[in-house]
Design an enzyme around this catalytic site. Structure first.
Site, PDB file in Angstrom:
ATOM      1  N   ASP A  77      -1.861  -0.991   6.020  1.00 61.16           N
ATOM      2  CA  ASP A  77      -2.008  -0.317   7.309  1.00 61.16           C
ATOM      3  C   ASP A  77      -3.455  -0.114   7.700  1.00 61.16           C
ATOM      4  OD1 ASP A  77      -2.784   2.906   6.907  1.00 61.16           O
ATOM      5  OD2 ASP A  77      -2.007   1.879   5.140  1.00 61.16           O
ATOM      6  N   ASP A  94       0.872  -1.164   0.000  1.00 61.51           N
ATOM      7  CA  ASP A  94       0.000   0.000   0.000  1.00 61.51           C
ATOM      8  C   ASP A  94       0.920   1.229   0.000  1.00 61.51           C
ATOM      9  OD1 ASP A  94      -2.376   1.594   0.396  1.00 61.51           O
ATOM     10  OD2 ASP A  94      -1.799   1.757   2.502  1.00 61.51           O
ATOM     11  N   ASP A 139      -0.265   5.164   1.134  1.00 63.68           N
ATOM     12  CA  ASP A 139      -0.590   6.103   2.210  1.00 63.68           C
ATOM     13  C   ASP A 139      -0.691   5.375   3.545  1.00 63.68           C
ATOM     14  OD1 ASP A 139      -1.140   8.837   0.962  1.00 63.68           O
ATOM     15  OD2 ASP A 139      -2.340   7.517  -0.313  1.00 63.68           O
TER      16      ASP A 139
END
Length: 219
Positions: A169, A11, A13
């Site tokens: 996250d 990922d 961000d």
């Protein structure tokens, strides 16, 4: 079991760069200046996806006052970009990306943000060229938790979903990875660490807490 892993997909961000914490910090500052606050649990629903949530509209509902969308957005963008420009990669992110490439694994990135945003920051961090394939919101109709971003990234890398390990996250990102049939390692940040994650294969406090050599055989 790690010997069947052929690709690692990251990922962006909140995992490679902590834009999510900076974004929440700036929004919270603005809300306080308008006389209220933005509850973290409200903002958490937007992390890793796109729900159509509009901070200015929510601010208006909290204060009962009219909020000019354009002015609020301009204030937010100016402060947010000032915070993230020059922001380093999160600890361990560059090391794990380099390690994946050095191991001969296919390296991809799947983000619910758009390509301009992701590529600008990856280039500033000197990491853009490490990725053989990048898929963003520009490539799909539905972002995470829909699995399309991860499915497209795997197809681009020429591997099957079950041969991929995802680093995420957010709850929405982890759910997208699960729906795509991929193994997932979650690395929550300051604005996602209190969330209740669903299925995942491993949880880390930081990407610098382990190496792929140590991690992959356990997945």
């Amino acid at each position: 079991m790690g010997q069947d892993v052929k690709a690692v997909i990251f990922d962006f961000d909140g995992l490679i760069m902590d834009t999510e914490t900076r974004q929440f910090d700036v929004l919270q500052e603005l809300f306080i200046e308008y006389g209220t606050d933005l509850p973290l649990e409200v903002w958490q629903q937007e992390i890793g996806t796109s729900t159509g949530f509009t901070p200015a509209d929510y601010l208006a509902s909290r204060t009962g006052k009219m909020v000019q969308q354009d002015m609020f957005l301009e204030q937010f963008k100016e402060r947010f970009l000032d915070r993230v420009n020059g922001e380093p990669a999160l600890p361990g992110a560059e090391a794990r990306i380099r390690e994946a490439r050095d191991r001969g694994l296919a390296v991809g990135l799947a983000s619910s943000s758009d390509l301009d945003w992701v590529s600008m920051h990856l280039k500033n961090l000197g990491l853009f060229d490490y990725f053989s394939c990048i898929r963003t919101s520009d490539d799909v109709e539905d972002v995470k938790p829909d699995p399309a971003l991860y499915e497209q990234t795997a197809a681009c890398l020429g591997v099957r979903p079950e041969e991929c390990v995802v680093f995420e996250d957010s709850v929405n990102g982890a759910l997208a990875a699960e729906r795509a049939g991929m193994r997932c390692v979650i690395v929550p940040n300051k604005v996602t660490e209190t969330l209740a994650f669903g299925h995942h294969d491993r949880r880390l406090d930081s990407l610098e807490d382990t190496t792929l050599d140590a991690l992959l055989p356990s997945l």
